[in-house]
Design a protein around this motif. Structure first.
Motif, mmCIF file in Angstrom:
data_model
loop_
_atom_site.group_PDB
_atom_site.id
_atom_site.type_symbol
_atom_site.label_atom_id
_atom_site.label_comp_id
_atom_site.label_asym_id
_atom_site.label_seq_id
_atom_site.Cartn_x
_atom_site.Cartn_y
_atom_site.Cartn_z
ATOM 1 N N ALA A 12 -6.872 29.182 6.327
ATOM 2 C CA ALA A 12 -7.396 27.814 6.470
ATOM 3 C C ALA A 12 -6.292 26.782 6.259
ATOM 4 N N GLU A 31 3.778 27.261 -0.558
ATOM 5 C CA GLU A 31 3.125 28.563 -0.767
ATOM 6 C C GLU A 31 3.807 29.298 -1.919
ATOM 7 N N LYS A 39 -4.877 36.138 1.790
ATOM 8 C CA LYS A 39 -5.611 37.415 1.859
ATOM 9 C C LYS A 39 -5.358 38.133 3.182
ATOM 10 N N ILE A 249 2.830 25.370 -6.625
ATOM 11 C CA ILE A 249 2.494 24.004 -7.053
ATOM 12 C C ILE A 249 1.888 24.077 -8.453
ATOM 13 N N GLY A 463 -11.841 29.358 1.856
ATOM 14 C CA GLY A 463 -13.046 30.115 1.574
ATOM 15 C C GLY A 463 -13.817 29.709 0.334
ATOM 16 N N GLY A 470 -14.667 33.932 4.590
ATOM 17 C CA GLY A 470 -14.612 34.681 5.843
ATOM 18 C C GLY A 470 -13.803 33.862 6.848
ATOM 19 N N ILE A 471 -13.135 34.569 7.758
ATOM 20 C CA ILE A 471 -12.212 33.870 8.658
ATOM 21 C C ILE A 471 -12.901 32.775 9.486
HETATM 22 P P1 FAD Z 1 -6.438 32.536 0.846
HETATM 23 O O1 FAD Z 1 -6.232 33.701 1.726
HETATM 24 O O2 FAD Z 1 -7.239 32.702 -0.382
HETATM 25 O O3 FAD Z 1 -4.993 31.995 0.481
HETATM 26 C C1 FAD Z 1 -4.746 30.966 -0.446
HETATM 27 C C2 FAD Z 1 -3.249 30.773 -0.469
HETATM 28 O O4 FAD Z 1 -2.924 29.768 -1.419
HETATM 29 C C3 FAD Z 1 -2.509 32.045 -0.890
HETATM 30 O O5 FAD Z 1 -1.495 32.318 0.040
HETATM 31 C C4 FAD Z 1 -1.946 31.689 -2.254
HETATM 32 O O6 FAD Z 1 -0.731 32.342 -2.555
HETATM 33 C C5 FAD Z 1 -1.758 30.185 -2.112
HETATM 34 N N1 FAD Z 1 -1.715 29.513 -3.416
HETATM 35 C C6 FAD Z 1 -2.586 29.647 -4.433
HETATM 36 N N2 FAD Z 1 -2.224 28.882 -5.475
HETATM 37 C C7 FAD Z 1 -1.076 28.255 -5.116
HETATM 38 C C8 FAD Z 1 -0.217 27.322 -5.765
HETATM 39 N N3 FAD Z 1 -0.437 26.893 -7.021
HETATM 40 N N4 FAD Z 1 0.870 26.862 -5.091
HETATM 41 C C9 FAD Z 1 1.120 27.274 -3.817
HETATM 42 N N5 FAD Z 1 0.339 28.166 -3.165
HETATM 43 C C10 FAD Z 1 -0.749 28.639 -3.800
HETATM 44 N N6 FAD Z 1 -13.112 37.826 6.028
HETATM 45 C C11 FAD Z 1 -13.513 38.141 7.280
HETATM 46 O O7 FAD Z 1 -13.727 37.237 8.114
HETATM 47 N N7 FAD Z 1 -13.663 39.457 7.668
HETATM 48 C C12 FAD Z 1 -13.426 40.482 6.813
HETATM 49 O O8 FAD Z 1 -13.534 41.650 7.186
HETATM 50 C C13 FAD Z 1 -13.029 40.179 5.486
HETATM 51 N N8 FAD Z 1 -12.756 41.169 4.600
HETATM 52 C C14 FAD Z 1 -12.090 40.869 3.445
HETATM 53 C C15 FAD Z 1 -11.608 41.904 2.653
HETATM 54 C C16 FAD Z 1 -10.844 41.620 1.531
HETATM 55 C C17 FAD Z 1 -10.296 42.743 0.697
HETATM 56 C C18 FAD Z 1 -10.581 40.284 1.168
HETATM 57 C C19 FAD Z 1 -9.713 39.969 -0.042
HETATM 58 C C20 FAD Z 1 -11.121 39.238 1.918
HETATM 59 C C21 FAD Z 1 -11.871 39.519 3.062
HETATM 60 N N9 FAD Z 1 -12.376 38.511 3.886
HETATM 61 C C22 FAD Z 1 -12.855 38.811 5.135
HETATM 62 C C23 FAD Z 1 -12.344 37.103 3.453
HETATM 63 C C24 FAD Z 1 -11.151 36.369 4.026
HETATM 64 O O9 FAD Z 1 -9.997 37.125 3.819
HETATM 65 C C25 FAD Z 1 -10.990 35.034 3.331
HETATM 66 O O10 FAD Z 1 -12.201 34.291 3.381
HETATM 67 C C26 FAD Z 1 -9.898 34.178 3.936
HETATM 68 O O11 FAD Z 1 -8.777 34.935 4.322
HETATM 69 C C27 FAD Z 1 -9.523 33.125 2.902
HETATM 70 O O12 FAD Z 1 -8.530 32.285 3.415
HETATM 71 P P2 FAD Z 1 -8.128 30.952 2.673
HETATM 72 O O13 FAD Z 1 -7.536 30.054 3.698
HETATM 73 O O14 FAD Z 1 -9.264 30.427 1.878
HETATM 74 O O15 FAD Z 1 -6.961 31.292 1.681
#
Ligand code: FAD
Length: 489
Positions: A12, A31, A39, A249, A463, A470-471
């Motif tokens: 996201a 990052e 994830k 951060i 998320g 979820g993506i």
């Molecule tokens: P995240 O992926 O949570 O990333 C957050 C980022 O912020 C990370 O890179 C982290 O390092 C960074 N960050 C955190 N704190 C700091 C800081 N202080 N300073 C700088 N950077 C920071 N979704 C599906 O659609 N299909 C699936 O089959 C599915 N299966 C899954 C299976 C597993 C095992 C997991 C873990 C998740 C799954 N999901 C699935 C859910 C999906 O992966 C997530 O909803 C989605 O990837 C979350 O993305 P996000 O953008 O919220 O960030």
């Protein structure tokens, strides 16, 4: 030129960066890891490639539209194909059933296998479609926290059908009443786990989730799930978005109720808008310790987490495909263990994803890369070493029973992911996969908005905030958040 800082390069975070860039905003992404994607990451052990997190891909247009924002042809950079069958299901009573991606074929085959009317199954699926089509534009595509959302024709239409949304009944109760046959009830109950919830608690409106897979389609990105991250990251680089890796951060700088910048251990950076893609709980607790916190929102129950074994397997299994499920014989107990007792159940439902079925190079010749996942409670300080050791034994004996083989002897490479590790690597509170759980009918309204009510110029995507995990929902959060920012420029 207006500027934005994004904290985190989860999917996201990258998508928000792209939407903002397309609107002429200068974007810097900070990052804490040394790689993008959060994830949605991948790794290799001894010639076996593994997607670390998500494995199920739906709504590919939410990815491809990002290339189109910049006039690029998506297929030049990101290819995918639709799966012909959605999932292989195995039950302890010896039943094995493959779900066809065409819902008419699925209904016919399920009717023949489980002795119920195909029309009953089709009507259930069409009902899910109706729920989806009536509510998506309200609950998924817009901010639920802006007055304008409630003044649209779509909202009035959805409200007029409120009584058909099954908000007052659980998904399981709905499935028992509508389908009744135990194997199919369990199969449809499993969709609650697509947002990390329990079918015995989440409302019946979640019967819309099968519509995504069985009508809109399940897809596979060529080269594996990680190609979603890599192709969008490369697109972002081509568009001049700046990424700063290994830059954790530590604070969001706030002056006179306005977010003005961010602070790492060694530097400060300023921009017109600050977007946190970090879990909203951790954002408040770690980056905004002296600001008021929306405690009620932050106290919301978290979605389930997972324990994952990444196994390099010597041998190939013809009865398995990309997605495979080995069901628990006591589903209610499995969810009671996850959400009430916060522990693992001794007969867990086991999900095995094998990307080498689609991308042969993901495993050495004659081998398969198994991503073996069970649902787990969040991290509440349990003894994970003991739980993981026990889970490994339980999974192996279940697979030995159902596949008639000795799995332990075939494991050539191994790694494991646990709820505490998920939290450590992505900052997701308690290691939740999908932010807050949807175990109540008000969950959608209780998620944190995509902006702060108290601090100007502070936004949230990903998320853990609206519309959820979820993506596909993360992609929608990126669209909603960037629209809010652009409209305020
Ligand atoms: P995240 O992926 O949570 O990333 C957050 C980022 O912020 C990370 O890179 C982290 O390092 C960074 N960050 C955190 N704190 C700091 C800081 N202080 N300073 C700088 N950077 C920071 N979704 C599906 O659609 N299909 C699936 O089959 C599915 N299966 C899954 C299976 C597993 C095992 C997991 C873990 C998740 C799954 N999901 C699935 C859910 C999906 O992966 C997530 O909803 C989605 O990837 C979350 O993305 P996000 O953008 O919220 O960030």
């Amino acid at each position: 030129m207006p500027s934005a800082i994004i904290i985190g390069s989860g999917i996201a975070g990258i998508a928000t960066a792209l939407h903002l860039r397309a609107a002429g905003v200068e974007v810097d992404v900070f990052e804490s890891n040394d790689y993008p994607g959060g994830k949605l990451h991948a790794f290799e052990i001894n010639g076996f490639r593994f997607d670390a997190g998500p494995s199920l891909f739906t709504m590919p247009q939410l990815i491809t539209e990002l290339f189109e924002l910049f006039g690029e042809q998506p297929s030049d950079f990101f290819q995918y194909h639709r799966m012909k069958s959605v999932c292989n299901y195995f039950w302890e009573d010896g039943i094995h059933f493959t779900v066809d991606a065409d819902r008419e074929v699925f209904a016919k085959e399920a009717a023949a296998k489980f002795g119920i009317d195909a029309a009953t199954i089709l009507s259930y699926l069409k009902n899910g479609q109706k729920k989806y089509e009536l509510t998506a534009s309200l609950f998924i595509e817009k901010s639920l926290h802006k007055m304008g959302t409630y003044l649209s024709v779509d909202t009035l239409k959805a409200l007029a059908h409120l009584s058909e949304m099954n908000l007052g009944t659980s998904l399981d109760a709905l499935n028992e009443a509508a389908i009744g046959e135990p194997h199919l009830v369990q199969l449809f109950n499993r969709y609650a786990t697509y947002n990390g919830s329990s079918p015995y608690l989440t409302p019946g409106i979640m019967s819309m989730i099968p519509h995504l897979e069985l009508y809109l389609g399940a897809y596979y990105p060529n080269g594996g799930m990680h190609s979603i991250t890599t192709s969008l990251y490369q697109l972002a680089l081509r568009q001049g978005i700046r990424f700063h890796f290994n830059q954790k951060i530590e604070q969001i700088l706030v002056e006179r109720n306005k977010a003005v910048g961010v602070k790492t251990a060694s530097s400060q950076h300023f921009a017109d808008s600050i977007v946190s893609n970090m879990d909203v709980f951790s954002t408040y607790k770690k980056l905004l310790p002296s600001q008021p916190h929306p405690e009620r929102t932050l106290r919301q129950e978290r979605s389930s987490s997972a324990v994952i074994f990444y196994w390099g397997i010597r041998g190939t299994f013809d009865q398995l495909d990309l997605h495979n499920i080995f069901f628990s014989s006591d589903y209610p107990q499995e969810f009671a263990h996850l959400f009430e007792h916060q522990t693992l159940f001794n007969d867990p439902t086991v999900y095995i994803n094998i990307s080498s079925k689609e991308t042969s190079g993901d495993a050495p010749s004659g081998c398969e890369n198994w991503f073996v996942m069970i649902n787990a409670p969040g991290d509440y300080g349990q003894n994970w070493e003991a739980l993981v050791a026990q889970a490994r034994e339980n999974i192996i004996s279940k697979l030995n029973r159902l596949l008639g083989t000795d799995i332990a002897a075939l494991i050539m490479a191994e790694d494991v992911l646990t709820p505490p590790l998920i939290e450590r690597r992505t900052s997701s509170y308690r290691g939740a996969l999908y932010g807050a759980a949807s175990n109540s009918k008000l969950a959608a309204f209780l998620r944190h908005p995509n902006f702060s009510n108290k601090i100007k110029q502070l936004y949230f995507c990903g998320g853990s905030v609206h519309p959820g995990g979820g993506i596909p929902l993360c992609m929608h959060s990126a669209k909603i958040t960037s629209k809010l920012i652009i409209s305020a420029l």
